[in-house]
Design an enzyme around this catalytic site. Structure first.
Site, PDB file in Angstrom:
ATOM      1  N   CYS A   9       0.868  -1.181   0.000  1.00 53.63           N
ATOM      2  CA  CYS A   9       0.000   0.000   0.000  1.00 53.63           C
ATOM      3  C   CYS A   9       0.906   1.234   0.000  1.00 53.63           C
ATOM      4  O   CYS A   9       2.087   1.139  -0.336  1.00 53.63           O
ATOM      5  CB  CYS A   9      -0.982  -0.010   1.173  1.00 53.63           C
ATOM      6  SG  CYS A   9      -0.268   0.196   2.811  1.00 53.63           S
ATOM      7  N   ASN A  12       2.333   1.457   4.368  1.00 53.47           N
ATOM      8  CA  ASN A  12       2.584   0.189   5.042  1.00 53.47           C
ATOM      9  C   ASN A  12       2.282   0.258   6.540  1.00 53.47           C
ATOM     10  O   ASN A  12       2.968  -0.348   7.348  1.00 53.47           O
ATOM     11  CB  ASN A  12       4.022  -0.287   4.785  1.00 53.47           C
ATOM     12  CG  ASN A  12       4.276  -1.739   5.163  1.00 53.47           C
ATOM     13  OD1 ASN A  12       5.377  -2.082   5.555  1.00 53.47           O
ATOM     14  ND2 ASN A  12       3.283  -2.588   5.055  1.00 53.47           N
ATOM     15  N   CYS A  14      -1.438   0.570   7.410  1.00 60.11           N
ATOM     16  CA  CYS A  14      -2.866   0.233   7.535  1.00 60.11           C
ATOM     17  C   CYS A  14      -3.244  -0.942   6.635  1.00 60.11           C
ATOM     18  O   CYS A  14      -3.433  -2.058   7.100  1.00 60.11           O
ATOM     19  CB  CYS A  14      -3.752   1.440   7.209  1.00 60.11           C
ATOM     20  SG  CYS A  14      -3.758   2.718   8.467  1.00 60.11           S
ATOM     21  N   ARG A  15      -3.370  -0.681   5.340  1.00 55.24           N
ATOM     22  CA  ARG A  15      -3.915  -1.690   4.431  1.00 55.24           C
ATOM     23  C   ARG A  15      -3.011  -2.899   4.237  1.00 55.24           C
ATOM     24  O   ARG A  15      -3.453  -4.034   4.393  1.00 55.24           O
ATOM     25  CB  ARG A  15      -4.244  -1.060   3.081  1.00 55.24           C
ATOM     26  CG  ARG A  15      -5.348  -0.032   3.156  1.00 55.24           C
ATOM     27  CD  ARG A  15      -5.588   0.648   1.832  1.00 55.24           C
ATOM     28  NE  ARG A  15      -4.441   1.487   1.482  1.00 55.24           N
ATOM     29  CZ  ARG A  15      -4.289   2.095   0.319  1.00 55.24           C
ATOM     30  NH1 ARG A  15      -5.209   1.940  -0.625  1.00 55.24           N
ATOM     31  NH2 ARG A  15      -3.245   2.858   0.086  1.00 55.24           N
ATOM     32  N   SER A  16      -1.756  -2.679   3.855  1.00 59.32           N
ATOM     33  CA  SER A  16      -0.914  -3.841   3.560  1.00 59.32           C
ATOM     34  C   SER A  16      -0.553  -4.656   4.795  1.00 59.32           C
ATOM     35  O   SER A  16      -0.535  -5.885   4.717  1.00 59.32           O
ATOM     36  CB  SER A  16       0.322  -3.453   2.742  1.00 59.32           C
ATOM     37  OG  SER A  16       1.104  -2.489   3.380  1.00 59.32           O
ATOM     38  N   ASP A 124      -8.050   3.610   1.710  1.00 57.53           N
ATOM     39  CA  ASP A 124      -7.077   3.798   2.784  1.00 57.53           C
ATOM     40  C   ASP A 124      -7.774   4.299   4.046  1.00 57.53           C
ATOM     41  O   ASP A 124      -8.242   5.442   4.101  1.00 57.53           O
ATOM     42  CB  ASP A 124      -6.013   4.801   2.344  1.00 57.53           C
ATOM     43  CG  ASP A 124      -4.825   4.845   3.275  1.00 57.53           C
ATOM     44  OD1 ASP A 124      -4.943   4.391   4.430  1.00 57.53           O
ATOM     45  OD2 ASP A 124      -3.766   5.346   2.850  1.00 57.53           O
TER      46      ASP A 124
END
Length: 150
Positions: A9, A12, A14-16, A124
């Site tokens: 993301c 690095n 939150c999402r990934s 995000d």
């Protein structure tokens, strides 16, 4: 054979990392042999743990992200992984700009692995503040990816 998957993301945090944590837990439950990592296309948060509200939302669902630390995506990741998964088109574009000549490593958007969400990317939550939506999408896509790898 172990499949090596990298989730990417922007920062690095939150999402990934949530994708990595959720996928590795669900893959382990499914008996799938995988190695996972996550990275960001920016260097803003290198060395930091996942964002506290993201960790709390994941923990509420039984997923522990506390051992993860942010790192930046590099061209070497094309050699180290069998599949690279971006969270949105911008991430995929940033990844592709670093692709070494001749690399055949596939790069896909995570939501390609599920049709049930109706979303074409993972928003995000650092900006949307909707950590549960992110986890819903990540769980659905993780299950789809596990089905595809099984």
């Amino acid at each position: 054979m172990t499949t090596r998957i990298l989730f990417v993301c922007l920062g690095n945090i939150c999402r990934s990392p949530s994708a990595e944590g959720v996928f590795r837990a669900l893959a382990a439950e499914a008996g799938l042999e995988v190695e996972t990592d996550s990275a960001g296309t920016s260097d803003w948060h290198v060395g930091n743990p996942p964002y506290a509200p993201m960790q709390a939302a994941a923990k509420a669902r039984g997923f522990d992200l506390s051992d993860l630390r942010a790192r930046q995506f590099t061209a070497r990741d094309f050699e180290a992984f069998d599949l690279i998964i971006g969270m949105d088109d911008s991430n995929v574009g940033s990844i592709e700009r670093l692709r070494p000549a001749g690399s055949q490593t596939p790069v896909q958007i995570f939501t390609d692995f599920t049709s049930e969400t109706g979303m074409d990317h993972v928003p995000d939550p650092y900006y949307t503040r909707d950590f549960d939506q992110t986890l819903d999408l990540v769980q659905a896509a993780s299950l789809g990816l596990i089905a595809r790898l099984s």
